[in-house]
Structure formats: structure tokens, C-alpha cells
Design a protein around this motif. Structure first.
Motif, short mmCIF file in Angstrom:
data_model
loop_
_atom_site.label_atom_id
_atom_site.label_comp_id
_atom_site.label_asym_id
_atom_site.label_seq_id
_atom_site.Cartn_x
_atom_site.Cartn_y
_atom_site.Cartn_z
N ILE A 20 72.81 46.15 133.53
CA ILE A 20 71.93 47.01 134.18
C ILE A 20 71.04 46.94 133.49
O ILE A 20 69.35 46.52 134.39
CB ILE A 20 72.50 48.72 134.67
N GLY A 21 70.34 46.32 133.03
CA GLY A 21 69.66 47.05 131.94
C GLY A 21 68.25 45.35 132.22
O GLY A 21 67.61 45.38 132.31
N VAL A 22 69.87 44.29 132.33
CA VAL A 22 69.28 43.13 132.35
C VAL A 22 68.93 42.98 134.10
O VAL A 22 67.46 42.30 134.28
CB VAL A 22 70.15 41.64 132.27
N LEU A 23 68.79 43.51 134.84
CA LEU A 23 69.24 43.23 136.44
C LEU A 23 67.61 44.37 137.01
O LEU A 23 67.31 43.39 137.19
CB LEU A 23 70.06 44.14 137.03
N TYR A 24 67.50 45.11 135.74
CA TYR A 24 66.21 45.64 136.22
C TYR A 24 65.01 44.71 135.74
O TYR A 24 64.05 44.41 136.34
CB TYR A 24 66.25 47.06 135.02
N SER A 25 65.10 44.45 134.20
CA SER A 25 64.10 43.32 133.98
C SER A 25 64.26 42.39 134.83
O SER A 25 63.00 42.00 135.17
CB SER A 25 64.65 42.35 132.73
N PHE A 26 65.12 41.35 134.85
CA PHE A 26 64.47 40.25 136.86
C PHE A 26 64.29 41.13 137.88
O PHE A 26 63.18 39.90 137.66
CB PHE A 26 65.91 39.65 136.58
N ILE A 27 64.11 42.03 138.00
CA ILE A 27 64.16 42.35 139.22
C ILE A 27 62.06 43.02 139.32
O ILE A 27 61.21 42.32 139.67
CB ILE A 27 64.92 43.80 139.98
N TRP A 28 61.97 43.68 138.06
CA TRP A 28 61.11 44.45 138.43
C TRP A 28 59.97 43.62 137.54
O TRP A 28 58.48 43.69 137.60
CB TRP A 28 60.90 45.55 137.53
N HIS A 29 60.13 42.55 136.14
CA HIS A 29 59.57 41.73 135.71
C HIS A 29 58.99 39.89 135.97
O HIS A 29 58.75 39.31 135.50
CB HIS A 29 59.69 41.78 134.34
N LYS A 30 60.18 40.23 137.24
CA LYS A 30 60.17 38.32 137.85
C LYS A 30 60.33 37.84 136.40
O LYS A 30 60.52 36.41 136.49
CB LYS A 30 59.33 37.65 138.04
N GLU A 31 61.83 37.97 135.61
CA GLU A 31 62.48 37.67 134.67
C GLU A 31 63.33 36.55 134.76
O GLU A 31 63.82 36.88 135.96
CB GLU A 31 62.16 37.51 133.73
N SER A 32 63.50 35.86 133.83
CA SER A 32 64.64 35.01 134.31
C SER A 32 65.45 34.43 132.51
O SER A 32 64.99 35.27 132.05
CB SER A 32 64.47 32.98 135.30
N PHE A 33 66.53 33.16 133.03
CA PHE A 33 67.38 33.30 131.77
C PHE A 33 66.65 32.32 131.10
O PHE A 33 66.70 31.77 129.80
CB PHE A 33 68.94 33.25 132.09
N ASP A 34 65.39 31.44 131.72
CA ASP A 34 64.88 30.38 130.98
C ASP A 34 66.01 29.57 130.20
O ASP A 34 65.75 28.70 129.44
CB ASP A 34 63.76 31.05 129.83
N ARG A 35 66.42 29.26 131.19
CA ARG A 35 68.02 27.73 130.89
C ARG A 35 67.40 26.78 132.00
O ARG A 35 66.55 27.49 133.45
CB ARG A 35 69.06 28.78 130.74
N PRO A 36 67.82 25.68 132.57
CA PRO A 36 67.95 24.55 133.23
C PRO A 36 68.75 24.98 134.30
O PRO A 36 70.18 25.84 133.71
CB PRO A 36 68.72 23.61 132.78
N ILE A 37 68.13 25.64 135.59
CA ILE A 37 69.08 25.59 137.22
C ILE A 37 70.55 25.47 136.81
O ILE A 37 71.03 26.03 137.03
CB ILE A 37 68.25 25.43 137.90
N TRP A 38 70.81 23.53 136.03
CA TRP A 38 72.49 23.56 136.66
C TRP A 38 73.08 24.56 135.77
O TRP A 38 74.48 25.00 136.03
CB TRP A 38 72.07 21.80 136.38
N ILE A 39 72.71 24.92 134.78
CA ILE A 39 73.45 25.66 133.90
C ILE A 39 73.60 27.27 134.54
O ILE A 39 74.45 27.24 134.44
CB ILE A 39 72.97 25.69 132.37
N GLN A 40 72.39 27.45 134.73
CA GLN A 40 72.62 28.81 135.77
C GLN A 40 73.94 28.87 136.82
O GLN A 40 74.46 29.66 136.95
CB GLN A 40 71.47 29.25 135.67
N VAL A 41 73.75 27.57 137.55
CA VAL A 41 74.78 27.49 138.51
C VAL A 41 75.79 27.58 138.22
O VAL A 41 77.08 28.28 138.76
CB VAL A 41 73.87 26.27 139.46
N VAL A 42 76.58 26.90 137.25
CA VAL A 42 77.16 26.65 136.70
C VAL A 42 77.97 27.90 135.90
O VAL A 42 78.85 28.23 136.22
CB VAL A 42 77.63 25.87 135.06
N MET A 43 76.87 28.73 135.40
CA MET A 43 77.49 29.78 134.39
C MET A 43 77.74 30.43 135.77
O MET A 43 78.75 31.62 135.81
CB MET A 43 76.49 30.59 133.64
#
Length: 84
Positions: A20-43
């Protein structure tokens, strides 16, 4: 109640709060995992498979937590691909 049952409930609560904390941070602060997109797609795919497997095994709590992680990765990928 057995000790393992109490431990499982505590671990589940902690995981839920983290997701819930990660989702809140991502939605309201427009943050991301700061990793290459292909790694995020695999995960995302890996966590999606874990979520589906947990739902099939009728472990709904863990299934929903992994589904939340899939949503978090989806938001992260969205912010990374739409960044200027």
C-alpha cells in the motif's frame, strides 16, 4: 492460536502495508522503481504468475498482495514510458 499462525498474520500485515505504501508513493508522487523497463516487465510477469498461482491454491491474501505488486510495477512502467 499457534505461533506459526500468528507469525503468518504479522508477515501478511507487514507485506500489505508495504505494498500500500509503494502504491501510494507511485500514484501521488509519480515515482517509479528506477530500473530498466525490460527488468520491470519481467518482474511484472513473475509476480503475475505468483498471484495467479496463489489464487488457484485458494491463498487469496497472498494472491492479492502479489496482485498489488503487479499494479505497482504497472504504474512504474507507465511513469517510465511517459516520462519526458
Amino acid at each position: 492460536m499457534q505461533k506459526s499462525s500468528i507469525f503468518n498474520r504479522i508477515a501478511l500485515a507487514v507485506l500489505s502495508i508495504m505494498v500500500i505504501g509503494v502504491l501510494y508513493s507511485f500514484i501521488w508522487h509519480k515515482e517509479s522503481f528506477d530500473r530498466p523497463i525490460w527488468i520491470q516487465v519481467v518482474m511484472t510477469f513473475c509476480f503475475l504468475m505468483l498471484s495467479i498461482n496463489n489464487f488457484r491454491l485458494k491463498k487469496y491474501a497472498m494472491g492479492w498482495i502479489f496482485a498489488g505488486v503487479v499494479v505497482a510495477f504497472g504504474i512504474s512502467i507507465f511513469w517510465d514510458t511517459t516520462a519526458i
